[in-house]
Design an enzyme around this catalytic site. Structure first.
Site: not given
Ligand SMILES: *[C@@H]1O[C@H](CO)[C@@H](O)[C@H](O)[C@H]1NC(C)=O
Ligand SMILES: *[C@@H]1O[C@H](CO)[C@@H](O)[C@H](O)[C@H]1NC(C)=O
Length: 450
Positions: A146, A205
């Site tokens: 991430d 996201d």
């Protein structure tokens, strides 16, 4: 020395060869814990999902990665080694990895290329060597990295440095690990992602809503050329089955992800899955499009009003056609056969082609077409996905297709509404003319006397 190392990294990144770790030749398929469980994960949940991937038949369909997202880790020891949360994972990550492997599945983990993960757990920045060592010891097969807490290294050189450091550390372990970059599309990561990882997230996201799916689709309209075996555009984990979209919308979500060669990582609770969800994610024909060994993403061929048309090359000379209706009303369209070529010469002969079509959602052959393909009544937010083969020769190659060439699509019923529009204009003109005439007459009547 750091400058030298940095220059070496930049040089490595500018080479055109893709990541050569032997994995990720087709998009990854499996399950990830985040969309449904967030931080609320335990080894029980992971084990149940491994079990159910097998018993549901999903593993046989190709969903083999069991990937734990954020929150499995808790501390780093004095030597810099990462440790699992002992309450959520009392048996340890190594034992869980063994369990997942014992089911014939593959095992994945997560961290962030920053000082902390997005949920505030210890991140991977500057501990790449220790982390890669742990991951290889635990026999992981997939790793998602991430982009939170990147400490001022969020620009392109910083991104290449952060993600390149773990790439090299993973490589040094000798274990082939599918390496998924999650840098949210920042710095146009698709332009250099293939040197760093097996996939790269192209957006922020996803959430379980049509507006999120639509937003991600609209940010992936021109990225087809970056996808190839070993490196794919990642549109984020799936939301199918999480409950806030209709089955029609989930089908569209799944179809577009499949045709654009995004990884297909399920994000719902598999232990409580409905039959309708299974019918979407278990569609063998759509999965086969995603896993086609050619590894070419369908590319956007046309947009007309609210209709998006993608065309893609498959092995054996076949083509996939994907038509999405993003409007809030039903639409019927004609797709002209020249949608399957990008040259003027072939466009002319395309009207003579005989094309056999199979609808991948009804799973039925829909006949042999000439000139055009009529797709009737595509519902709002719905999709039509077909696999096509020519009966009288080969489709021309779509090598290096431009984003737009022409608009080989017609909205059915459009000509009727144009007639209505013309009639309306005629009526307005006629009424106007009559009024002008009356006014003229009136003025004549009251002409002052000389
Ligand atoms: C490590 O990188 C080299 C050079 O690109 C490559 O040939 C090799 O397959 C890689 N090994 C692993 C395990 O990724
Ligand atoms: C995790 O648990 C907390 C506390 O029970 C809850 O507020 C949160 O919504 C849960 N997250 C997910 C993704 O289920």
């Amino acid at each position: 020395m750091p400058l030298l190392a940095f220059t070496a990294l930049l040089l490595a990144a500018s080479q055109t060869t893709a990541l050569n770790n032997g994995v990720g030749r087709t998009p990854a398929m499996g399950w990830n814990s985040w969309n449904r469980f967030g931080c609320n994960i335990t080894e029980e949940i992971i084990k149940e999902h491994a079990d159910d991937l097998v018993t549901s038949g999903l593993a046989k369909l190709g969903y083999v990665y069991v990937n734990i997202d954020d929150c499995w880790q808790l501390t780093r020891d004095e030597n810099g080694y990462i440790h699992e949360d002992p309450v959520a994972f009392p048996s340890g990550i190594a034992a869980l990895s063994d369990y997942v492997h014992s089911k014939g599945l593959k095992f994945g983990l997560y961290s962030s290329a920053g000082t902390k993960t997005c949920a505030g757990r210890p991140g991977g920045l500057r501990f790449e060597k220790q982390d890669a060592e742990s991951y290889a010891n635990w026999k992981i097969d997939y790793f998602k990295y991430d982009n939170c807490n990147s400490e001022g290294l969020g620009d392109k050189p910083g991104t290449i440095r952060r993600y390149g450091a773990l790439r090299d550390a993973l490589n040094a372990t000798g274990r082939p690990i599918n390496y998924a970059l999650c840098s949210w599309g920042d710095n146009n990561v698709w332009e250099f992602g293939a040197d760093l990882g097996n996939s790269w997230r192209t957006t922020g996201d996803i959430s379980d809503s049509w507006s999120s799916v639509f937003d991600i689709i609209s940010k992936n309209l021109n990225l087809a050329k970056y996808a190839a075996p070993g490196g794919f555009n990642d549109m984020d984990m799936l939301e199918v089955g999480n409950g806030h979209m209709s089955d029609i919308e989930y089908r569209t979500h799944f179809s577009v992800w499949a045709a654009l060669k995004s990884p297909l990582l399920l994000g719902h609770d598999i232990t409580k899955m409905t039959q309708a969800t299974m019918e979407i994610i278990g569609n063998k024909d759509v999965i086969a499009i995603n896993q086609d060994p050619l590894g070419k993403s369908a590319f956007l061929r046309a947009v007309l009003e609210n209709v998006f048309v993608w065309v893609g090359e498959l092995t054996k000379g076949e083509r996939v056609l994907l038509v999405v209706n993003t409007a809030d009303h039903e639409i019927s369209v004609d797709i002209l056969m020249r949608a399957f070529t990008i040259s003027d010469k072939d466009a002319i002969s395309s009207f003579k082609w005989k094309v056999k079509a199979k609808d991948l959602w009804t799973k039925k052959s829909v006949g042999v077409f000439k000139g055009k393909l009529r797709l009737d009544a595509i519902p709002p937010h719905g999709v039509r996905m077909l696999k096509l083969a020519r009966k009288d020769g080969d489709f021309p190659s779509l090598e290096n297709p431009p984003a737009f060439y022409d608009t080989p699509i017609k909205i059915v019923g459009e000509s009727l509404s144009i007639l209505w529009l013309l009639s309306a204009i005629l009526v307005v003109v006629a009424v106007g003319a009559a009024l002008v005439h009356l006014e003229y007459k009136r003025r004549q009547q009251y002409q002052p006397l000389p």
